[in-house]
Motif scaffolding. Sequence first.
Motif, mmCIF file in Angstrom:
data_model
loop_
_atom_site.group_PDB
_atom_site.id
_atom_site.type_symbol
_atom_site.label_atom_id
_atom_site.label_comp_id
_atom_site.label_asym_id
_atom_site.label_seq_id
_atom_site.Cartn_x
_atom_site.Cartn_y
_atom_site.Cartn_z
ATOM 1 N N VAL A 102 -26.514 -7.520 44.157
ATOM 2 C CA VAL A 102 -25.409 -7.267 43.219
ATOM 3 C C VAL A 102 -24.350 -6.388 43.881
ATOM 4 O O VAL A 102 -23.146 -6.671 43.794
ATOM 5 N N MET A 103 -24.770 -5.339 44.554
ATOM 6 C CA MET A 103 -23.820 -4.444 45.217
ATOM 7 C C MET A 103 -23.090 -5.143 46.360
ATOM 8 O O MET A 103 -21.892 -4.921 46.575
ATOM 9 N N ALA A 104 -23.782 -6.006 47.088
ATOM 10 C CA ALA A 104 -23.146 -6.755 48.170
ATOM 11 C C ALA A 104 -22.098 -7.727 47.619
ATOM 12 O O ALA A 104 -21.022 -7.885 48.205
ATOM 13 N N VAL A 105 -22.394 -8.354 46.489
ATOM 14 C CA VAL A 105 -21.423 -9.258 45.864
ATOM 15 C C VAL A 105 -20.197 -8.473 45.401
ATOM 16 O O VAL A 105 -19.050 -8.909 45.602
ATOM 17 N N LEU A 106 -20.402 -7.305 44.804
ATOM 18 C CA LEU A 106 -19.274 -6.475 44.378
ATOM 19 C C LEU A 106 -18.449 -5.992 45.577
ATOM 20 O O LEU A 106 -17.216 -5.931 45.507
ATOM 21 N N ALA A 107 -19.113 -5.671 46.684
ATOM 22 C CA ALA A 107 -18.391 -5.282 47.896
ATOM 23 C C ALA A 107 -17.571 -6.456 48.425
ATOM 24 O O ALA A 107 -16.429 -6.286 48.864
ATOM 25 N N PHE A 108 -18.114 -7.660 48.355
ATOM 26 C CA PHE A 108 -17.381 -8.848 48.788
ATOM 27 C C PHE A 108 -16.155 -9.079 47.904
ATOM 28 O O PHE A 108 -15.078 -9.422 48.392
ATOM 29 N N ILE A 109 -16.302 -8.872 46.608
ATOM 30 C CA ILE A 109 -15.174 -9.014 45.687
ATOM 31 C C ILE A 109 -14.085 -8.000 46.043
ATOM 32 O O ILE A 109 -12.889 -8.317 46.005
ATOM 33 N N ALA A 110 -14.487 -6.791 46.415
ATOM 34 C CA ALA A 110 -13.510 -5.776 46.821
ATOM 35 C C ALA A 110 -12.763 -6.208 48.081
ATOM 36 O O ALA A 110 -11.557 -5.991 48.207
#
Length: 84
Positions: free
Chosen positions: A54-62
Amino acid sequence: MSAGDRLWSRISPTGERLESALNLRIALAVFGLVVCGAFAVLAGAARLTGLAIVMAVLAFIAVVDLVVVIRRRIERGDGHSLFG
């Protein structure tokens, strides 16, 4: 003075029109990238796979948001930038 200028002179504390929020979006995207990236690494080290994903996906969105905002900033070419 146009109607829009009169409106801004009444509701703005300085009487000036608002500028673009692209610099704020850049700063927030960098913050989100750093925080989410760090939490992804920490969650991965703690073997919390779901949270790490989940955190990696949010970092990718950033990262995607950073690319979009920086490209928009370059297209505007108005010389206002967070970095110069």
